[in-house]
Design a protein around this motif. Sequence first.
Motif, PDB file in Angstrom:
ATOM      1  N   LEU A 191      -8.944 -52.919 101.229  1.00 31.58           N
ATOM      2  CA  LEU A 191      -7.914 -53.626 101.976  1.00 31.58           C
ATOM      3  C   LEU A 191      -6.657 -53.791 101.124  1.00 31.58           C
ATOM      4  O   LEU A 191      -5.544 -53.620 101.623  1.00 31.58           O
ATOM      5  CB  LEU A 191      -8.459 -54.988 102.417  1.00 31.58           C
ATOM      6  N   SER A 192      -6.827 -54.045  99.849  1.00 31.67           N
ATOM      7  CA  SER A 192      -5.659 -54.261  98.977  1.00 31.67           C
ATOM      8  C   SER A 192      -4.782 -53.011  98.864  1.00 31.67           C
ATOM      9  O   SER A 192      -3.570 -53.126  98.727  1.00 31.67           O
ATOM     10  CB  SER A 192      -6.099 -54.737  97.591  1.00 31.67           C
ATOM     11  N   GLU A 193      -5.363 -51.824  98.939  1.00 30.40           N
ATOM     12  CA  GLU A 193      -4.534 -50.615  98.843  1.00 30.40           C
ATOM     13  C   GLU A 193      -3.822 -50.281 100.150  1.00 30.40           C
ATOM     14  O   GLU A 193      -2.877 -49.503 100.163  1.00 30.40           O
ATOM     15  CB  GLU A 193      -5.343 -49.419  98.342  1.00 30.40           C
ATOM     16  N   ASN A 217       2.830 -61.781 116.233  1.00 29.50           N
ATOM     17  CA  ASN A 217       1.756 -62.754 116.036  1.00 29.50           C
ATOM     18  C   ASN A 217       0.596 -62.259 115.195  1.00 29.50           C
ATOM     19  O   ASN A 217      -0.390 -62.966 115.052  1.00 29.50           O
ATOM     20  CB  ASN A 217       1.204 -63.203 117.398  1.00 29.50           C
ATOM     21  N   TRP A 218       0.704 -61.035 114.679  1.00 29.80           N
ATOM     22  CA  TRP A 218      -0.444 -60.471 113.983  1.00 29.80           C
ATOM     23  C   TRP A 218      -0.033 -59.395 112.985  1.00 29.80           C
ATOM     24  O   TRP A 218       1.057 -58.842 113.063  1.00 29.80           O
ATOM     25  CB  TRP A 218      -1.456 -59.887 114.972  1.00 29.80           C
ATOM     26  N   THR A 219      -0.955 -59.131 112.065  1.00 30.75           N
ATOM     27  CA  THR A 219      -0.850 -58.017 111.129  1.00 30.75           C
ATOM     28  C   THR A 219      -2.181 -57.284 111.162  1.00 30.75           C
ATOM     29  O   THR A 219      -3.242 -57.910 111.162  1.00 30.75           O
ATOM     30  CB  THR A 219      -0.565 -58.512 109.696  1.00 30.75           C
ATOM     31  N   SER A 220      -2.118 -55.950 111.193  1.00 30.64           N
ATOM     32  CA  SER A 220      -3.327 -55.142 111.274  1.00 30.64           C
ATOM     33  C   SER A 220      -3.335 -54.112 110.148  1.00 30.64           C
ATOM     34  O   SER A 220      -2.439 -53.279 110.068  1.00 30.64           O
ATOM     35  CB  SER A 220      -3.379 -54.431 112.633  1.00 30.64           C
ATOM     36  N   ALA A 221      -4.348 -54.192 109.297  1.00 31.59           N
ATOM     37  CA  ALA A 221      -4.550 -53.205 108.233  1.00 31.59           C
ATOM     38  C   ALA A 221      -5.551 -52.183 108.760  1.00 31.59           C
ATOM     39  O   ALA A 221      -6.718 -52.507 108.986  1.00 31.59           O
ATOM     40  CB  ALA A 221      -5.070 -53.877 106.969  1.00 31.59           C
ATOM     41  N   ARG A 222      -5.089 -50.956 108.956  1.00 31.97           N
ATOM     42  CA  ARG A 222      -5.899 -49.917 109.582  1.00 31.97           C
ATOM     43  C   ARG A 222      -6.594 -49.076 108.511  1.00 31.97           C
ATOM     44  O   ARG A 222      -6.018 -48.165 107.947  1.00 31.97           O
ATOM     45  CB  ARG A 222      -5.021 -49.060 110.502  1.00 31.97           C
ATOM     46  N   LEU A 223      -7.836 -49.434 108.237  1.00 32.44           N
ATOM     47  CA  LEU A 223      -8.594 -48.777 107.177  1.00 32.44           C
ATOM     48  C   LEU A 223      -9.088 -47.392 107.572  1.00 32.44           C
ATOM     49  O   LEU A 223      -9.159 -46.502 106.731  1.00 32.44           O
ATOM     50  CB  LEU A 223      -9.762 -49.670 106.756  1.00 32.44           C
ATOM     51  N   LEU A 224      -9.449 -47.218 108.838  1.00 32.15           N
ATOM     52  CA  LEU A 224      -9.850 -45.907 109.359  1.00 32.15           C
ATOM     53  C   LEU A 224      -9.049 -45.630 110.617  1.00 32.15           C
ATOM     54  O   LEU A 224      -8.925 -46.502 111.482  1.00 32.15           O
ATOM     55  CB  LEU A 224     -11.349 -45.876 109.694  1.00 32.15           C
ATOM     56  N   LEU A 225      -8.519 -44.418 110.718  1.00 37.04           N
ATOM     57  CA  LEU A 225      -7.702 -44.003 111.855  1.00 37.04           C
ATOM     58  C   LEU A 225      -8.235 -42.700 112.446  1.00 37.04           C
ATOM     59  O   LEU A 225      -9.118 -42.064 111.862  1.00 37.04           O
ATOM     60  CB  LEU A 225      -6.244 -43.813 111.416  1.00 37.04           C
ATOM     61  N   GLU A 226      -7.655 -42.281 113.544  1.00 37.89           N
ATOM     62  CA  GLU A 226      -8.057 -41.047 114.214  1.00 37.89           C
ATOM     63  C   GLU A 226      -8.101 -39.872 113.240  1.00 37.89           C
ATOM     64  O   GLU A 226      -9.040 -39.081 113.245  1.00 37.89           O
ATOM     65  CB  GLU A 226      -7.092 -40.781 115.386  1.00 37.89           C
ATOM     66  N   LYS A 227      -7.094 -39.757 112.376  1.00 38.14           N
ATOM     67  CA  LYS A 227      -7.026 -38.624 111.454  1.00 38.14           C
ATOM     68  C   LYS A 227      -8.156 -38.620 110.414  1.00 38.14           C
ATOM     69  O   LYS A 227      -8.384 -37.605 109.770  1.00 38.14           O
ATOM     70  CB  LYS A 227      -5.665 -38.567 110.759  1.00 38.14           C
ATOM     71  N   ASP A 228      -8.891 -39.731 110.291  1.00 40.22           N
ATOM     72  CA  ASP A 228     -10.034 -39.769 109.372  1.00 40.22           C
ATOM     73  C   ASP A 228     -11.280 -39.124 109.981  1.00 40.22           C
ATOM     74  O   ASP A 228     -12.264 -38.895 109.278  1.00 40.22           O
ATOM     75  CB  ASP A 228     -10.329 -41.208 108.943  1.00 40.22           C
TER      76      ASP A 228
END
Length: 135
Positions: free
Chosen positions: A6-8, A20-31
């Motif tokens: 998450l930190s990276e 109202n939000w923040t989203s850290a996307r660790l896995l995406l479609e391209k993965d």
Amino acid sequence: MIVRSLSEIKGTDREICDNNWTSARLLLEKDGMGFSFHITTIYADSEIEIQYLNHLESVYCIRGKGSITDLKTNQTYTITPGTVYALNENDKHILRAEEELELACVFNPPCIGNEVHDETGAYPIAETVNTLTWD
């Protein structure tokens, strides 16, 4: 193998912020996993009306307190650490954060990365979505 922390993700194009939000996307479609995985923070005292018309979502509460109201039934459920909810019918809902919520979210089909809610409360669908065949 994919390994990310998450930190990276913080401060990169995989961290998407909205009102109202923040989203850290660790896995995406391209993965290529067939789903996307996000750690989303909903800010305290937020209320968001959402309906993912193009995605199914499962959410697990890590931290905080809030509620979700199913707008079809008008039933409200409390969200606290350890609670999971699944929007298995593209459910229109209102998500409220009494305290800041930290949520682990899985989307199918996967998000491509830069989605934010449109005027209907949905994320647009990726033009190309991975399809996996299980033998």
